[in-house]
Design a protein around this motif. Sequence first.
Motif, PDB file in Angstrom:
ATOM      1  N   SER A  63       0.823  -1.217   0.000  1.00 15.85           N
ATOM      2  CA  SER A  63       0.000   0.000   0.000  1.00 15.85           C
ATOM      3  C   SER A  63       0.854   1.262   0.000  1.00 15.85           C
ATOM      4  O   SER A  63       0.349   2.344  -0.295  1.00 15.85           O
ATOM      5  CB  SER A  63      -0.928   0.000   1.222  1.00 15.85           C
ATOM      6  OG  SER A  63      -0.201  -0.239   2.411  1.00 15.85           O
ATOM      7  N   PHE A  72      -5.667   1.549  -7.541  1.00  8.92           N
ATOM      8  CA  PHE A  72      -4.779   1.512  -6.378  1.00  8.92           C
ATOM      9  C   PHE A  72      -4.993   2.750  -5.506  1.00  8.92           C
ATOM     10  O   PHE A  72      -5.087   2.644  -4.279  1.00  8.92           O
ATOM     11  CB  PHE A  72      -3.329   1.428  -6.852  1.00  8.92           C
ATOM     12  CG  PHE A  72      -2.321   1.500  -5.738  1.00  8.92           C
ATOM     13  CD1 PHE A  72      -1.996   0.372  -5.001  1.00  8.92           C
ATOM     14  CD2 PHE A  72      -1.690   2.694  -5.443  1.00  8.92           C
ATOM     15  CE1 PHE A  72      -1.068   0.448  -3.972  1.00  8.92           C
ATOM     16  CE2 PHE A  72      -0.758   2.778  -4.420  1.00  8.92           C
ATOM     17  CZ  PHE A  72      -0.440   1.647  -3.680  1.00  8.92           C
ATOM     18  N   PHE A  75      -8.064   2.571  -3.203  1.00  9.86           N
ATOM     19  CA  PHE A  75      -7.813   1.846  -1.955  1.00  9.86           C
ATOM     20  C   PHE A  75      -6.918   2.656  -1.018  1.00  9.86           C
ATOM     21  O   PHE A  75      -7.176   2.734   0.192  1.00  9.86           O
ATOM     22  CB  PHE A  75      -7.150   0.495  -2.243  1.00  9.86           C
ATOM     23  CG  PHE A  75      -8.069  -0.533  -2.840  1.00  9.86           C
ATOM     24  CD1 PHE A  75      -9.110  -1.076  -2.096  1.00  9.86           C
ATOM     25  CD2 PHE A  75      -7.885  -0.984  -4.143  1.00  9.86           C
ATOM     26  CE1 PHE A  75      -9.969  -2.032  -2.636  1.00  9.86           C
ATOM     27  CE2 PHE A  75      -8.722  -1.941  -4.692  1.00  9.86           C
ATOM     28  CZ  PHE A  75      -9.767  -2.464  -3.944  1.00  9.86           C
ATOM     29  N   HIS A  76      -5.885   3.269  -1.571  1.00 10.25           N
ATOM     30  CA  HIS A  76      -4.912   4.009  -0.770  1.00 10.25           C
ATOM     31  C   HIS A  76      -5.565   5.163  -0.008  1.00 10.25           C
ATOM     32  O   HIS A  76      -5.169   5.478   1.122  1.00 10.25           O
ATOM     33  CB  HIS A  76      -3.798   4.531  -1.682  1.00 10.25           C
ATOM     34  CG  HIS A  76      -2.670   5.189  -0.957  1.00 10.25           C
ATOM     35  ND1 HIS A  76      -1.765   4.500  -0.184  1.00 10.25           N
ATOM     36  CD2 HIS A  76      -2.310   6.490  -0.872  1.00 10.25           C
ATOM     37  CE1 HIS A  76      -0.895   5.337   0.335  1.00 10.25           C
ATOM     38  NE2 HIS A  76      -1.205   6.555  -0.067  1.00 10.25           N
ATOM     39  N   TYR A  84      -1.864  -5.082  -2.341  1.00  3.46           N
ATOM     40  CA  TYR A  84      -2.696  -4.827  -3.519  1.00  3.46           C
ATOM     41  C   TYR A  84      -2.327  -5.775  -4.657  1.00  3.46           C
ATOM     42  O   TYR A  84      -1.161  -5.817  -5.078  1.00  3.46           O
ATOM     43  CB  TYR A  84      -2.504  -3.383  -3.974  1.00  3.46           C
ATOM     44  CG  TYR A  84      -3.247  -3.021  -5.242  1.00  3.46           C
ATOM     45  CD1 TYR A  84      -4.633  -2.943  -5.261  1.00  3.46           C
ATOM     46  CD2 TYR A  84      -2.543  -2.753  -6.414  1.00  3.46           C
ATOM     47  CE1 TYR A  84      -5.312  -2.603  -6.418  1.00  3.46           C
ATOM     48  CE2 TYR A  84      -3.217  -2.404  -7.579  1.00  3.46           C
ATOM     49  CZ  TYR A  84      -4.602  -2.329  -7.577  1.00  3.46           C
ATOM     50  OH  TYR A  84      -5.265  -1.998  -8.738  1.00  3.46           O
ATOM     51  N   ASP A  86      -2.344  -6.135  -8.238  1.00  4.32           N
ATOM     52  CA  ASP A  86      -2.547  -5.305  -9.423  1.00  4.32           C
ATOM     53  C   ASP A  86      -3.150  -6.109 -10.566  1.00  4.32           C
ATOM     54  O   ASP A  86      -4.012  -5.620 -11.282  1.00  4.32           O
ATOM     55  CB  ASP A  86      -1.215  -4.695  -9.876  1.00  4.32           C
ATOM     56  CG  ASP A  86      -1.414  -3.756 -11.054  1.00  4.32           C
ATOM     57  OD1 ASP A  86      -1.756  -2.587 -10.812  1.00  4.32           O
ATOM     58  OD2 ASP A  86      -1.252  -4.205 -12.214  1.00  4.32           O
ATOM     59  N   ALA A 119      -6.255  -6.451  -1.275  1.00  2.88           N
ATOM     60  CA  ALA A 119      -7.178  -5.651  -2.077  1.00  2.88           C
ATOM     61  C   ALA A 119      -7.002  -5.984  -3.550  1.00  2.88           C
ATOM     62  O   ALA A 119      -5.893  -6.280  -4.006  1.00  2.88           O
ATOM     63  CB  ALA A 119      -6.917  -4.157  -1.854  1.00  2.88           C
ATOM     64  N   CYS A 120      -8.090  -5.938  -4.279  1.00  2.75           N
ATOM     65  CA  CYS A 120      -8.039  -6.100  -5.736  1.00  2.75           C
ATOM     66  C   CYS A 120      -9.344  -5.552  -6.307  1.00  2.75           C
ATOM     67  O   CYS A 120     -10.242  -5.154  -5.564  1.00  2.75           O
ATOM     68  CB  CYS A 120      -7.832  -7.561  -6.143  1.00  2.75           C
ATOM     69  SG  CYS A 120      -9.220  -8.643  -5.739  1.00  2.75           S
ATOM     70  N   GLU A 121      -9.434  -5.523  -7.610  1.00  8.18           N
ATOM     71  CA  GLU A 121     -10.675  -5.093  -8.243  1.00  8.18           C
ATOM     72  C   GLU A 121     -11.037  -6.059  -9.361  1.00  8.18           C
ATOM     73  O   GLU A 121     -10.179  -6.748  -9.911  1.00  8.18           O
ATOM     74  CB  GLU A 121     -10.575  -3.668  -8.795  1.00  8.18           C
ATOM     75  CG  GLU A 121      -9.691  -3.502 -10.011  1.00  8.18           C
ATOM     76  CD  GLU A 121      -8.216  -3.340  -9.670  1.00  8.18           C
ATOM     77  OE1 GLU A 121      -7.383  -3.524 -10.583  1.00  8.18           O
ATOM     78  OE2 GLU A 121      -7.890  -3.046  -8.502  1.00  8.18           O
TER      79      GLU A 121
END
Length: 199
Positions: A63, A72, A75-76, A84, A86, A119-121
């Motif tokens: 992060s 990114f 989230f940050h 994260y 990516d 975290a991811c998307e």
Amino acid sequence: MSIVVRDVREHELDSVLALNNAAGPAILPLDAARLRRFFDHAEYFRIAERDGTMAGFLIGLASTAEHDSSNFRWFHERYPDFFYIDRIVVASRRRGGGVGRALYADAQSYSELRYPQMACEVFLEGANDPVLLFHGSFGFREVGQHVMPGSGIRAAMLMKSLCSYPWVRETYGDALPDTPWILQPRQAPAAQHRPTGTA
């Protein structure tokens, strides 16, 4: 045959680039320069091999990384400490064969010693229900949505709490044992790694 997850090697970057750019609309394209920046700076960059052939890869960042992705940054701006993802890419002929789960399990094994969350998307354009289901079955939950500037692509922003992290942090603090499986998975040439065990 078994799946082997290991650090990427420099001579494999062309193959990684080809695999990424053949993945379709669910993955943003890369050029050689951006991929090289990941190789030089990403905290986590590993590939999965099956039958001796590259079957997929995963790139992860702290992060605290300097990264220009709007996802990114989303989230940050909301979470102080996370690992994260990516991108994760699995070759089309290997999908459904456990490669993605092997990569996620390896990334979680690494990150749960160092971060409270992953975290991811997932892009919501097109038929991405199987991808959302995969992430849900792995413990991710949606914490919001984000529309990427320029492209207009809407993404579901996903987080997963890492239940081992509090115990590891309370027990070891900044001094994780000096054991091979705990070490950084790779030493990126130009990376500024967080010290092992630092929160």
